[in-house]
Design an enzyme around this catalytic site. Sequence first.
Site, PDB file in Angstrom:
ATOM      1  CG  LEU A  90      11.865  95.041  -7.112  1.00 24.63           C
ATOM      2  CD1 LEU A  90      11.169  96.129  -7.908  1.00 24.63           C
ATOM      3  CD2 LEU A  90      11.941  93.774  -7.961  1.00 24.63           C
ATOM      4  CD  GLN A 238      19.716  93.127  -8.092  1.00 24.81           C
ATOM      5  OE1 GLN A 238      18.893  92.398  -7.555  1.00 24.81           O
ATOM      6  NE2 GLN A 238      19.371  94.146  -8.842  1.00 24.81           N
TER       7      GLN A 238
END
Length: 290
Positions: A90, A238
């Site tokens: 994140l 990702q």
Amino acid sequence: MTKTAWVFPGQGSQEVGMGVDFAQHPDAQTKFEQAEAILGWSILDIVQGEASQLSQTLYTQPCLYVVESILVDFLRQTHPQPDLVAGHSLGEYVALYAAGVFDFATGLQLVKRRAELMDSAAGGKMAALIGFDREQLEQAIQQTEGVVLANDNSSAQVVISGTPEAVEAVLGQIKVKRAVPLSVSGAFHSPFMAIAATEFAQELAKIEFQTAKMPVLSNVEPNPTTDANLLKERLNQQMTGSVRWREICLNLAELGVEKVVEVGPGKVLTGLVKRTCPNLALENISSISL
């Protein structure tokens, strides 16, 4: 001048009360209000509530993004611009915000959707491993279907991700000093996030990335770049790709970085940097004196 990298922690570094100390600053208030309009709930209410709620993916990721982004805003006024940036999972979204790839609201909208999709994932398992033989671990993963190395954090600490059966099978094949099951809803950073990643890619496609103001080292490809299209492509990978943090640390040292500043709650990333690159100077910034 000291060559410096700013790094931004991800899920797992959240702390009850984070950001409250600077919440009354006018600039921070504006960001918190903007975040509430986008999210439909208050960051400050969540970070001052129960730890169990803050630790839910749906809330953790937006809270970290907002608090860390506000810290970036303050640091821009008080510190020299970093030479490179990177974020852990994140935290990569905050790194991209710090590099001017997208604005605060755009990043938060992406994080909100990411958190929703990851929170809705089910059926997977993740476990952090501390103290193991890497060759033995890699062999066990290669021989076991349904499990991958999700986070390569350091030579002595990784996270594996996959089906519960596959994760347990790997743990049964290796000697490990400590194995800690993670409290997550799904097998993050693995091919099992493919459906969520496909949906997220549709959101990402709507966003125009800008050329980064300083090089960014991405999780899935830890070589620095400022290219907007390449950064977008890497971010798109990702959710299903591994977090290659150990390689990011090694590359920071190879690129001549002398100091690493962890911007956000906790000291997880500086701890990992110290293990991999013990000669780098380290600093942690989790609040700003007003």
